[in-house]
Design a protein around this motif. Structure first.
Motif, PDB file in Angstrom:
ATOM      1  N   ALA A  87       0.800  -1.211  -0.043  1.00 23.39           N
ATOM      2  CA  ALA A  87       0.010  -0.072  -0.055  1.00 23.39           C
ATOM      3  C   ALA A  87       0.804   1.305   0.175  1.00 23.39           C
ATOM      4  O   ALA A  87       2.186   1.203   0.157  1.00 23.39           O
ATOM      5  CB  ALA A  87      -0.989  -0.081   1.131  1.00 23.39           C
ATOM      6  N   GLY A  88       0.197   2.505  -0.296  1.00 17.61           N
ATOM      7  CA  GLY A  88       0.940   3.657  -0.373  1.00 17.61           C
ATOM      8  C   GLY A  88       0.395   4.619   0.402  1.00 17.61           C
ATOM      9  O   GLY A  88       0.714   5.846   0.098  1.00 17.61           O
ATOM     10  N   PHE A  89      -0.433   4.463   1.395  1.00 12.33           N
ATOM     11  CA  PHE A  89      -1.144   5.700   1.991  1.00 12.33           C
ATOM     12  C   PHE A  89      -0.645   5.634   3.457  1.00 12.33           C
ATOM     13  O   PHE A  89      -1.041   4.949   4.318  1.00 12.33           O
ATOM     14  CB  PHE A  89      -2.848   5.321   1.896  1.00 12.33           C
ATOM     15  N   TYR A 134     -13.769   3.806  -4.809  1.00 12.50           N
ATOM     16  CA  TYR A 134     -14.211   2.427  -4.091  1.00 12.50           C
ATOM     17  C   TYR A 134     -15.410   1.972  -5.021  1.00 12.50           C
ATOM     18  O   TYR A 134     -16.358   2.793  -5.020  1.00 12.50           O
ATOM     19  CB  TYR A 134     -14.480   2.595  -2.849  1.00 12.50           C
ATOM     20  N   MET A 153      -6.643   2.994  -6.670  1.00  4.17           N
ATOM     21  CA  MET A 153      -5.641   3.908  -5.658  1.00  4.17           C
ATOM     22  C   MET A 153      -4.327   4.350  -6.549  1.00  4.17           C
ATOM     23  O   MET A 153      -3.610   3.883  -7.001  1.00  4.17           O
ATOM     24  CB  MET A 153      -5.274   3.043  -4.408  1.00  4.17           C
ATOM     25  N   ARG A 207      -0.802   6.108  -6.902  1.00  6.04           N
ATOM     26  CA  ARG A 207       0.515   5.646  -6.501  1.00  6.04           C
ATOM     27  C   ARG A 207       1.472   6.968  -6.937  1.00  6.04           C
ATOM     28  O   ARG A 207       1.999   7.439  -6.222  1.00  6.04           O
ATOM     29  CB  ARG A 207       1.122   4.450  -7.123  1.00  6.04           C
ATOM     30  N   TYR A 226      -7.533  -2.784  -7.654  1.00  8.14           N
ATOM     31  CA  TYR A 226      -7.928  -4.267  -6.778  1.00  8.14           C
ATOM     32  C   TYR A 226      -9.140  -4.636  -7.508  1.00  8.14           C
ATOM     33  O   TYR A 226      -9.860  -3.821  -7.874  1.00  8.14           O
ATOM     34  CB  TYR A 226      -8.323  -3.996  -5.095  1.00  8.14           C
ATOM     35  N   PRO A 250      -6.116  -5.639   3.942  1.00  9.26           N
ATOM     36  CA  PRO A 250      -5.662  -4.203   3.031  1.00  9.26           C
ATOM     37  C   PRO A 250      -6.640  -3.122   2.929  1.00  9.26           C
ATOM     38  O   PRO A 250      -6.314  -2.055   2.519  1.00  9.26           O
ATOM     39  CB  PRO A 250      -4.995  -4.715   1.951  1.00  9.26           C
ATOM     40  N   THR A 251      -7.925  -3.519   3.379  1.00 10.37           N
ATOM     41  CA  THR A 251      -8.945  -2.394   3.092  1.00 10.37           C
ATOM     42  C   THR A 251      -8.925  -1.124   3.433  1.00 10.37           C
ATOM     43  O   THR A 251      -9.300  -0.300   2.538  1.00 10.37           O
ATOM     44  CB  THR A 251     -10.280  -3.186   3.829  1.00 10.37           C
ATOM     45  N   ALA A 252      -8.142  -0.720   4.573  1.00  5.14           N
ATOM     46  CA  ALA A 252      -8.251   0.584   4.817  1.00  5.14           C
ATOM     47  C   ALA A 252      -6.762   0.946   4.789  1.00  5.14           C
ATOM     48  O   ALA A 252      -6.310   2.254   5.244  1.00  5.14           O
ATOM     49  CB  ALA A 252      -8.647   0.846   6.252  1.00  5.14           C
TER      50      ALA A 252
END
Ligand code: PHB
Length: 391
Positions: A50-52, A207, A218, A220, A228, A299-301
């Motif tokens: 992830a990247g958030f 979403y 999402m 990057r 996803y 990984p949802t959030a």
């Protein structure tokens, strides 16, 4: 038993965000340590995750002078868009809740920065070195045995061992059975994670819920985007061709209504089963668990890296309190403090799974109701924003 290595204060297993933040903090406070990583350097520098980053994570990195790359290349991000069977809506979450944004910064770039800073400060790290077993942690001279890529076996001694080596790592594996409790939950949902060589298609996290399953978009970087696709458990990552993947993403993201996606080559594909796996406690004598080894999260959030950084800071400062000031209090409280954050994040991630997935009829009804509440209730939106960005 192979060769005996010199002693150090802390052996850190794993060179992900948890292990490298911890290594940097220890070095800066003059505590000797060594990082042992199973994979090679190239691998960890390119491992897409992830990247958030939450505002709190950015503050931690800044506080310890680990935010240079992130300040230069990270981008603030504060909007998400939901696309459902009832239309679409946006939440400008930076203006809700505590008013905080995310910083988009790919995790492997953060890992590369942390590595440069750690090695630059004289930190020792061994790649291609797999921890096999941790022992002696009920006393004050724990050890770790490792196997190198060439088969060489070594034993490392320390005062403390920090297992930042994931849910299947040697830290967890070395706990005697019946010691500690594992709280496991299979969310019964799987995602195909895709990294596309394509600019983002919308200026928000997207979403989408659809009868064929969830799809996510999402950001990057300017030319790479994360997508996803919910898929069936056990599906092969190569089951779909590239055209098919883009067609499926466009269908679920309702491109016919909201505009096409910007397509590109698929650079990486990973299958992720959404699972939670929390260990309690996180301390066993002189062995501590951090990051995914402490509590795997779905990984949802995008909470995983944030929890890893938070846990590493808690442990790093607690070790420094113990070793420099002779104060064992923070180390004694590490497990309870870290678990409080882990459970709060688990709760929110689980809520988000229910917001984005549901099979008919009962869960689907709940999901639609949850989505409508988020679309229409300011109280719900503030709650969402606080938990979405917070850890
Ligand atoms: C991601 O960057 O991979 C990501 C971002 C937001 C999410 C989930 C995943 O909610």
């Amino acid at each position: 038993m192979g060769s005996e290595r010199e002693s150090t204060d802390v052996v850190i297993l794993g060179a992900g965000p948890a292990g490298l933040v911890l290594g940097n903090l220890l070095l800066r406070s003059g505590i000797d340590c060594v990082v042992l990583e199973r994979a090679g350097e190239e691998h960890i520098r390119n491992r897409a995750r992830a990247g958030f980053l939450a505002a709190h994570t950015v503050r931690v990195l800044r506080r310890h002078g680990l935010d240079e790359g992130l300040r230069k290349r990270g981008r603030e991000h504060g909007t998400c868009e939901f696309r459902t069977e009832d239309g679409r809506f946006r939440l400008d979450y930076r203006r809700l809740g505590r008013g905080e944004p995310h910083t988009v910064y790919p995790q492997h770039e953060l890992v590369a920065d942390l590595l440069v800073s750690y090695v630059g400060a004289g930190g020792r790290i061994r790649f291609d070195t797999e921890a096999v077993e941790v022992g002696g942690f009920d006393g004050d001279r724990p050890w770790v045995t490792t196997k190198a890529a060439d088969g060489g076996v070594e034993r490392w001694r320390a005062r403390y061992v920090a297992a930042c080596d994931g849910r299947h790592g040697a830290g967890r594996r070395s706990l005697p059975s019946g010691v500690g409790r594992r709280h496991r939950h299979d969310h019964k949902v799987s995602w195909l994670g895709l990294l596309a060589e394509a600019p983002p298609s919308l200026d928000a996290v997207g979403y989408a819920t659809h009868p064929r399953g969830f799809a996510g978009h999402m950001a990057r970087s300017a030319d790479v985007t994360r997508y996803y696709l919910q898929c069936t458990r056990g599906a092969s990552v190569d089951a779909w061709g590239e055209e098919q993947i883009w067609d499926e993403l466009e269908l679920r993201m309702r491109s016919a209504d909201y505009g096409p996606l910007r397509r590109g080559r698929i650079l990486q594909r990973t299958l992720v089963d959404l699972e939670s796996d929390v260990l309690d406690p996180l301390r066993y004598g002189s062995l501590f668990l951090v990051g995914d080894a402490a509590g795997l999260i779905s990984p949802t959030a995008a909470k995983g890296a944030n929890l890893a950084v938070l846990g590493a800071e808690l442990l790093g400062t607690a070790l420094s309190d113990e070793l420099h000031r002779g104060d064992p209090g923070p180390l004694a409280r590490y497990s309870a403090r870290c678990l409080a954050h882990i459970w709060r994040a688990q709760d929110f991630s689980h809520w988000m799974i229910g917001l984005l997935h549901g099979s008919p009829p009962f869960q689907e009804g709940m999901r639609r109701s949850r989505m409508r509440a988020l679309q229409t209730s300011r109280t719900q939106q503030d709650w969402f924003a606080e938990h979405y960005v917070g850890v």
